[in-house]
Design a protein around this motif. Structure first.
Motif, PDB file in Angstrom:
ATOM      1  N   TYR A  60      49.387  47.202  35.188  1.00 53.69           N
ATOM      2  CA  TYR A  60      49.144  48.120  36.300  1.00 53.69           C
ATOM      3  C   TYR A  60      48.012  49.088  35.972  1.00 53.69           C
ATOM      4  CZ  TYR A  60      50.131  50.707  40.529  1.00 53.69           C
ATOM      5  OH  TYR A  60      50.026  51.276  41.772  1.00 53.69           O
ATOM      6  N   THR A  91      44.708  47.271  36.177  1.00 53.90           N
ATOM      7  CA  THR A  91      44.251  47.058  37.557  1.00 53.90           C
ATOM      8  C   THR A  91      43.837  48.373  38.209  1.00 53.90           C
ATOM      9  OG1 THR A  91      46.553  47.034  38.357  1.00 53.90           O
ATOM     10  CG2 THR A  91      45.484  44.882  37.960  1.00 53.90           C
ATOM     11  N   GLU A  92      44.471  49.478  37.832  1.00 56.58           N
ATOM     12  CA  GLU A  92      44.043  50.781  38.344  1.00 56.58           C
ATOM     13  C   GLU A  92      42.630  51.097  37.848  1.00 56.58           C
ATOM     14  OE1 GLU A  92      46.631  53.466  40.408  1.00 56.58           O
ATOM     15  OE2 GLU A  92      45.760  51.526  40.890  1.00 56.58           O
ATOM     16  N   GLN A 118      48.438  44.311  42.793  1.00 52.75           N
ATOM     17  CA  GLN A 118      49.343  45.366  42.343  1.00 52.75           C
ATOM     18  C   GLN A 118      50.625  45.393  43.172  1.00 52.75           C
ATOM     19  OE1 GLN A 118      46.545  48.695  42.628  1.00 52.75           O
ATOM     20  NE2 GLN A 118      46.847  49.013  40.434  1.00 52.75           N
TER      21      GLN A 118
END
Length: 145
Positions: free
Chosen positions: A124, A127-128, A91
């Motif tokens: 993003y 990946t969070e 990230q």
């Protein structure tokens, strides 16, 4: 056996989980619904908030790595901790710079709506979600262990 290193891993994982869940999935979308908050202002606030979150995440990641190295937990906990840390690095190094460039373009554009949407944001978010799942699993594995 539930020793000090296991308790620390639990604490780091649960703290990290809570911070990401609160910021990424509560604060981030809600700020754009507040009266008077324009896209440019919301993105400026978001950049500050995520910079602070990422700094705290980096501290928690380092603490987690040190604790795992010293405490030598079960393999599952070690792997989950590694995945969480690697996800954060992806990230910070691979996704955030692109998001920051787009934020800069939106904030300086005469018409922010004219700036093309970015699919990087979906990376993003993905990946969070991965990080949240891994941190939750890490907390469960250390509690159960």
């Amino acid at each position: 056996m539930h020793d000090t290193s296991t308790a620390l891993i639990e604490a780091f994982a649960c703290t990290w989980f809570g911070m990401v869940a609160a910021i990424s999935f509560l604060e981030a979308p809600l700020k754009f619904r507040a009266p008077g908050v324009t896209i440019a202002i919301g993105l400026g606030i978001g950049r500050l908030v995520f910079r602070a979150l990422n700094l705290v995440e980096a501290v928690l990641a380092v603490a987690l790595v040190v604790t795992v190295a010293v405490g030598r937990p079960e393999t599952a906990a070690t792997v989950l901790a590694a995945v969480a840390v690697v996800t954060l690095v992806i990230q910070l190094v691979g996704i955030r710079p692109a998001l920051n460039r787009r934020t800069d373009r939106v904030r300086t554009a005469a018409d922010p709506d004219s700036v093309p949407r970015s699919h990087t944001h979906f990376a993003y978010i993905a990946t969070e979600l991965l990080k949240l799942g891994v941190l939750l699993a890490l907390g469960v594995v250390t509690v159960a262990g």
